[in-house]
Design a protein around this motif. Structure first.
Motif, PDB file in Angstrom:
ATOM      1  N   PHE A   1      -4.628  -2.921   1.175  1.00  0.00           N
ATOM      2  CA  PHE A   1      -5.666  -2.055   1.426  1.00  0.00           C
ATOM      3  C   PHE A   1      -5.552  -1.320   2.639  1.00  0.00           C
ATOM      4  O   PHE A   1      -4.756  -1.759   3.507  1.00  0.00           O
ATOM      5  CB  PHE A   1      -6.934  -2.960   1.584  1.00  0.00           C
TER       6      PHE A   1
ATOM      7  N   TRP B   1     -12.908   1.415   3.084  1.00  0.00           N
ATOM      8  CA  TRP B   1     -11.777   0.711   2.292  1.00  0.00           C
ATOM      9  C   TRP B   1     -11.328   1.426   1.093  1.00  0.00           C
ATOM     10  O   TRP B   1     -11.937   1.830   0.333  1.00  0.00           O
ATOM     11  CB  TRP B   1     -11.887  -0.542   2.017  1.00  0.00           C
TER      12      TRP B   1
ATOM     13  N   GLU C   1      -8.339   0.739  -1.815  1.00  0.00           N
ATOM     14  CA  GLU C   1      -7.432  -0.277  -2.429  1.00  0.00           C
ATOM     15  C   GLU C   1      -6.117   0.490  -2.947  1.00  0.00           C
ATOM     16  O   GLU C   1      -6.356   1.415  -3.815  1.00  0.00           O
ATOM     17  CB  GLU C   1      -7.992  -1.105  -3.664  1.00  0.00           C
TER      18      GLU C   1
END
Length: 335
Positions: free
Chosen positions: A143, A152, A154
């Motif tokens: 991440f 965040w 991925e």
């Protein structure tokens, strides 16, 4: 000595120093486990120029071992700490420490399972973390925390592709408990790359070689580099001298031979930095892997360590070391 760490003796202490600002002589460290097993949450600053220690605001979350720790420099200038394990088991929390205000604040949790002993590094204002040991498995997910937007993202799961063929990965094995670092190569460089080195494989056992991989942030993929000699090692240490392309690798535990190492190796990754700088399409299809990096150039003796340039600050990330802090960050043979 006068520069001895004034805090509680511990194993599994973690520290971080600047990797892009060659005029910054500060390092920050803490966490770990005391001799009685208490998971620690204290936080310290060490000035490598004056050899002075200063205790900072304690981490407000649970004390822990095996966290991720990234110093995001530039306009952000904060240190991220999260994941790891403590009395509450594994964690997936994520925190920011402000160097300017000496304050902590909690950020959005890693959007995945809790884990300890992850891999992590910084590229620009992006703070990366992933892989590691969850409650049920060794993980492959990875991440990126966008420190500007505090969100965040991925990345693709770990897969490392040959420099000559990007269609089939040479390995997708999950991994844990290695070492990692960011490298800029010079004090004036705008290029930073992230690397992972050694560690255990998807069964938390030895990998046949000391695998070494560089991350390509443009595609979220990895490329293999020549491994360190011997089998992979659990919990080795590493550091990089600020403004250089030379990586130092030491210690760790070889599960196959049951050896706890005290050796020190070095490798110059300047050809890797050059490959990323000179390519225009980031596919590296025309790059010969044998030209990317030479093998590790040998074991350094203690005399050579003593002769390191004392004017160069140490940039260290990982399980065990940032040069001066090896005594603080000693290891015990625990998972």
């Amino acid at each position: 000595t006068a520069a001895a760490f004034p805090g509680v003796a511990r194993s599994f202490g973690y520290g971080v120093a600047s990797s892009t600002n060659c005029s910054n002589s500060k390092a920050y460290l803490g966490f770990g486990a005391s001799a009685s097993g208490v998971r620690l949450a204290d936080w310290w600053e060490f000035d490598m120029s004056s050899l002075a220690w200063r205790q900072l605001a304690d981490f407000p979350g649970p004390g822990r071992r095996h966290p991720a720790m990234n110093w995001v420099e530039g306009p952000v200038n904060e240190i991220h700490v999260g994941l790891g394990d403590g009395v509450g088991g594994n964690y997936n929390d994520w925190w920011a420490y402000s160097i300017e205000t000496d304050e902590w604040r909690q950020l959005e949790n890693l959007p995945s399972v809790t884990r300890h002993h992850p891999f992590y590094f910084v590229i620009g204002t992006d703070s990366y973390a992933g892989l590691g040991h969850s409650n049920s498995a060794i993980e492959r997910d990875f991440f990126r925390f966008d420190s500007i937007n505090e969100a965040w993202i991925e990345e693709p799961e770990f897969a490392s592709y040959s420099w000559l063929n990007n269609s089939i990965p040479v390995t997708t094995e999950a991994r844990v408990a290695g070492t990692q670092f960011s490298v800029t190569g010079s004090c004036d460089s705008n290029l930073t790359l992230g690397f992972v080195l050694s560690g255990d494989g998807d069964d938390h056992g030895t990998i046949a070689t000391g695998e070494f991989h560089v991350f390509d942030p443009a595609f979220g993929s990895w490329h293999p580099l020549p491994p360190h000699p011997g089998f992979s090692r659990w919990a080795p240490g590493s550091f990089v001298l600020q403004g250089t392309s030379r990586v130092y690798f030491l210690g760790g535990y070889d599960r196959t031979q049951q050896i706890l190492f005290d050796d020190l190796w070095t490798v110059d990754i300047a050809p890797v930095l050059a490959a990323f700088t000179n390519t225009t399409n980031a596919t590296f299809s025309r790059v010969n892997e044998t030209q990317i990096m030479r093998s590790f150039d040998g074991k350094l003796g203690s005399e050579e360590i003593a002769d390191m340039d004392s004017s160069a600050s140490i940039s260290g990330k990982g399980m065990s070391v940032a040069s001066t802090f090896f005594g603080l960050c000693c290891m015990s043979l625990m998972q």
